[in-house]
Design an enzyme around this catalytic site. Structure first.
Site, PDB file in Angstrom:
ATOM      1  CE  LYS A  13      -2.319  -0.995   3.766  1.00 45.24           C
ATOM      2  NZ  LYS A  13      -1.627  -2.272   4.082  1.00 45.24           N
ATOM      3  NE  ARG A  88      -3.960   0.084   9.858  1.00 47.30           N
ATOM      4  CZ  ARG A  88      -2.735  -0.122  10.321  1.00 47.30           C
ATOM      5  NH1 ARG A  88      -2.562  -0.706  11.481  1.00 47.30           N
ATOM      6  NH2 ARG A  88      -1.684   0.243   9.616  1.00 47.30           N
ATOM      7  NE  ARG A 123       8.457  -4.673   5.922  1.00 48.73           N
ATOM      8  CZ  ARG A 123       7.266  -4.074   6.017  1.00 48.73           C
ATOM      9  NH1 ARG A 123       6.785  -3.408   4.978  1.00 48.73           N
ATOM     10  NH2 ARG A 123       6.572  -4.111   7.128  1.00 48.73           N
ATOM     11  NE  ARG A 156       9.023  -1.631  10.712  1.00 47.68           N
ATOM     12  CZ  ARG A 156       8.123  -1.062   9.913  1.00 47.68           C
ATOM     13  NH1 ARG A 156       8.407   0.073   9.315  1.00 47.68           N
ATOM     14  NH2 ARG A 156       6.960  -1.609   9.691  1.00 47.68           N
TER      15      ARG A 156
END
Length: 210
Positions: A13, A88, A123, A156
C-alpha cells in the site's frame, strides 16, 4: 479524488500510495507514518500507541479517528487525498462517513498471506537513517550494512515472524470486513497485488479511471 487503499500489512500500500500521490497531485495520509513520527518524537500519543504496534495489535479507534479528523481538515486535503492504513475497522469507516468525507474509490490490494510473510520477514531497516531493504528483493551491497550511511540493518519488531502472524490474524478479523462494507456501497475495486510495482500501479489507475 478521495481514495482509500486496503490490503494486509506488507501488501504494498505504501509503495502504491506514493506513486498515486505523484500521479494525481494529492497527499498520502498514512496512519503508520503519523504514528511512527509520534513514537520517534516521544510524544504522549507515541508512548500510548507504541505498545499496541509492537505487539501487532491495532491502535484504539478513538485515538486514530481523532488523529485523522485533525489531518483531513488541513488545506492540502481539499482537492483530494489517499488514505493508507485508515480506516482499519468498520467503526473507523463509519466515523469517516460522519466526518462528511465522500470516498470515490476503495482499492483493495489482494496478496496471499504466504507472500505477505515472505515480504515482511525479509525486510531490514537501517538503525541510523531508516532506509529500507529486503533480503531477496532489495538487498544491500554488503549484508547487514546500509548502502547510504553504513549503519547496521535490523529487523523491526513488527516484522518479526511471530508479530507478522499476529498482524495478519488481526487484519483478517478486524479489517477484512471493510471489503463488504465498501462493496455494498459500490466503490470497492479489487486489484491483484502480486507482480512488478509498475504493473500493479497500471492496474490501479485503470480501475480508478475506468
Amino acid at each position: 479524488m478521495n481514495i482509500i487503499l486496503l490490503g494486509a500489512p506488507g501488501a504494498g500500500k505504501g509503495t502504491q500510495a506514493e506513486k498515486l500521490a505523484a500521479h494525481y497531485g494529492i497527499p498520502t495520509i498514512s496512519t503508520g507514518n503519523i504514528i511512527r513520527e509520534e513514537v520517534r518524537n516521544g510524544t504522549e500519543l507515541g508512548k500510548q500507541v507504541q505498545k499496541y504496534s509492537e505487539s501487532g495489535q491495532l491502535v484504539p479507534d478513538e485515538v486514530v479517528v481523532a488523529m485523522m479528523e485533525h489531518r483531513l481538515a488541513q488545506e492540502d486535503c481539499q482537492k483530494g487525498f489517499i488514505l493508507d492504513g485508515f480506516p482499519r475497522t468498520v467503526p473507523q469507516a463509519q466515523a469517516l462517513d460522519q466526518m462528511g468525507c465522500a470516498i470515490d474509490k476503495v482499492v483493495d490490494l489482494e496478496v496471499p498471506d504466504q507472500a505477505i510473510q515472505e515480504r515482511m520477514t525479509g525486510r531490514r531497516v537501517c538503525s541510523k537513517c531508516g532506509a529500507s531493504y529486503h533480503v531477496k528483493n532489495n538487498p544491500p551491497k554488503v549484508q547487514g550494512v546500509c548502502d547510504k550511511c553504513g549503519g547496521e540493518l535490523v529487523v523491526r519488531k513488527d516484522d518479526k515472524p511471530e508479530t507478522v502472524l499476529e498482524r495478519l490474524k488481526v487484519y483478517h478479523a478486524q479489517t477484512k470486513p471493510l471489503e463488504d462494507y465498501y462493496r455494498e456501497r459500490g466503490n470497492l475495486v479489487e486489484i491483484a497485488g502480486l507482480g512488478e510495482v509498475d504493473e500493479i500501479f497500471a492496474r490501479i489507475c485503470t480501475a480508478l479511471e475506468g
